[in-house]
Scaffold this motif. Structure first.
Motif, short mmCIF file in Angstrom:
data_model
loop_
_atom_site.label_atom_id
_atom_site.label_comp_id
_atom_site.label_asym_id
_atom_site.label_seq_id
_atom_site.Cartn_x
_atom_site.Cartn_y
_atom_site.Cartn_z
N ALA A 53 0.84 -1.20 0.00
CA ALA A 53 0.00 0.00 0.00
C ALA A 53 0.87 1.25 0.00
O ALA A 53 1.77 1.38 0.84
CB ALA A 53 -0.92 0.00 1.22
N GLU A 56 -2.86 4.88 0.15
CA GLU A 56 -4.13 4.22 -0.11
C GLU A 56 -5.14 4.50 1.01
O GLU A 56 -6.00 3.65 1.30
CB GLU A 56 -3.93 2.71 -0.24
N ILE A 60 -7.88 1.58 1.95
CA ILE A 60 -7.15 0.53 2.65
C ILE A 60 -7.96 -0.12 3.76
O ILE A 60 -7.86 -1.33 3.98
CB ILE A 60 -5.82 1.10 3.23
N SER A 84 4.15 5.65 2.60
CA SER A 84 2.95 6.49 2.47
C SER A 84 3.09 7.77 3.30
O SER A 84 3.71 7.79 4.37
CB SER A 84 1.72 5.72 2.94
N THR A 88 -2.10 6.39 5.49
CA THR A 88 -2.30 4.96 5.24
C THR A 88 -1.71 4.11 6.35
O THR A 88 -2.35 3.18 6.86
CB THR A 88 -1.65 4.55 3.89
N LYS A 117 6.34 -0.88 -5.46
CA LYS A 117 5.38 -1.95 -5.21
C LYS A 117 6.05 -3.31 -5.28
O LYS A 117 5.81 -4.19 -4.44
CB LYS A 117 4.23 -1.88 -6.20
N ASP A 137 -4.21 -6.24 -4.13
CA ASP A 137 -4.01 -4.80 -4.02
C ASP A 137 -4.73 -4.25 -2.80
O ASP A 137 -5.69 -4.84 -2.29
CB ASP A 137 -4.53 -4.11 -5.28
N ALA A 138 -4.28 -3.09 -2.35
CA ALA A 138 -4.75 -2.54 -1.09
C ALA A 138 -6.22 -2.16 -1.11
O ALA A 138 -6.88 -2.17 -0.06
CB ALA A 138 -3.91 -1.32 -0.72
N ASP A 139 -6.77 -1.83 -2.27
CA ASP A 139 -8.14 -1.37 -2.35
C ASP A 139 -9.11 -2.44 -2.84
O ASP A 139 -10.27 -2.15 -3.16
CB ASP A 139 -8.24 -0.14 -3.26
#
Length: 285
Positions: A53, A56, A60, A84, A88, A117, A137-139
């Motif tokens: 992340a 995010e 998140i 971040s 986050t 990433k 993925d974070a979302d």
């Protein structure tokens, strides 16, 4: 000039009609996650989920809480906060304080020779103890039975890697149209109905859901061979197949969801960063 434009338009229409007919024939035949018969707890390998992340904060919490709701035994979640600066990390720490299965790793620097990433996923996977590793993925929001069904399919079919198709939430008709077009182009390029065939060069990887055997992941070098690839998800699948691994695709649009882009500007920037890399920097398929 008008005649040229007319025939160009006709050729374009014919191309998309042929493409739509091919996809309409192939896509419904792809295996669906909802049709998988789930294994019992004692038959499932242990699993680790690795999430990277960076900034995010918007999605998140929903993503991590969906992972914590998964109906899966012997599960750990490793979430890596990749430098971040939008809160986050604080959200991740707060959620981790509620559940010991969630471990947070905070990164302050990026070593040379890596994209952020890829480095975060590689580092997180290095701390994973599970026999399976799910990269997501974070979302991304998963339904509670998603991992159980995907792992059951992987075990029963004796394959190394399962990528899952997803439902993309995009606000407004313009972005929705863009999403449909992108999905068609991705299917045309990857041809997911061929990735199971070891004789075919077709391969697949989806950032929202890449489930891979941990020993296979480590045997191919993890993310290190693709450290500078912006299309890490697709290239992880290519790396695995190139090294003799087996893979398949599951349609999981009713269980895997993500709010992909929030504006046309975001979509354009995303394609500018990843689109050309995703087709190996060439225009032929």
């Amino acid at each position: 000039m008008n005649q040229i434009l007319f025939w160009l338009g006709m050729a374009t229409a014919a191309f998309f009609l042929a493409l739509s007919a091919e996809l309409a024939r192939r896509v419904p035949r792809l295996p669906r996650m909802r049709d998988v018969r789930p294994l019992g707890d004692g038959e499932l390998p242990s699993a680790s989920i690795v999430v990277a992340a960076r900034n995010e904060a918007r999605g998140i919490e929903a993503g991590l809480r969906s992972l914590l709701r998964l109906d899966y035994p012997r599960l750990e979640i490793i979430a890596v906060d990749d430098r971040s600066d939008d809160g986050t990390g604080e959200i991740m720490d707060r959620i981790a304080g509620e559940d010991p299965r969630l471990t947070i790793v905070h990164l302050a620097t990026l070593p040379p020779g890596w994209l952020g990433k890829n480095h975060a996923l590689h580092l997180g996977a290095g701390q994973a103890n599970g026999e399976l590793i799910l990269f997501t993925d974070a979302d991304v929001v998963l339904a509670p039975d998603t991992l159980r069904l995907a792992a059951s399919y992987l075990v029963r079919e004796r394959i190394d890697h399962v990528a899952a198709g997803l439902h993309v939430d995009m606000p407004g008709w313009l972005l929705q149209t863009f999403g449909v077009f992108f999905g068609m182009m991705f299917s045309l390029f990857s041809q997911p109905w061929k990735v199971r065939d070891p004789r075919s060069p077709r391969h697949i990887g989806i950032g929202a859901f890449n489930l891979i055997r941990a020993d296979t992941y480590r045997r191919i070098g993890g993310h290190a061979p693709i450290a500078l690839r912006p299309d890490d998800d697709i290239k992880l699948g290519k790396l695995l197949k190139k090294n003799g691994g087996t893979q398949d695709f599951l349609n999981a649009a009713d269980r895997v969801r993500v709010e992909w882009y929030h504006s046309v500007g975001e979509a354009v920037r995303g394609l500018r960063k990843n689109g050309f890399a995703g087709i190996d920097y060439r225009v032929s398929v």
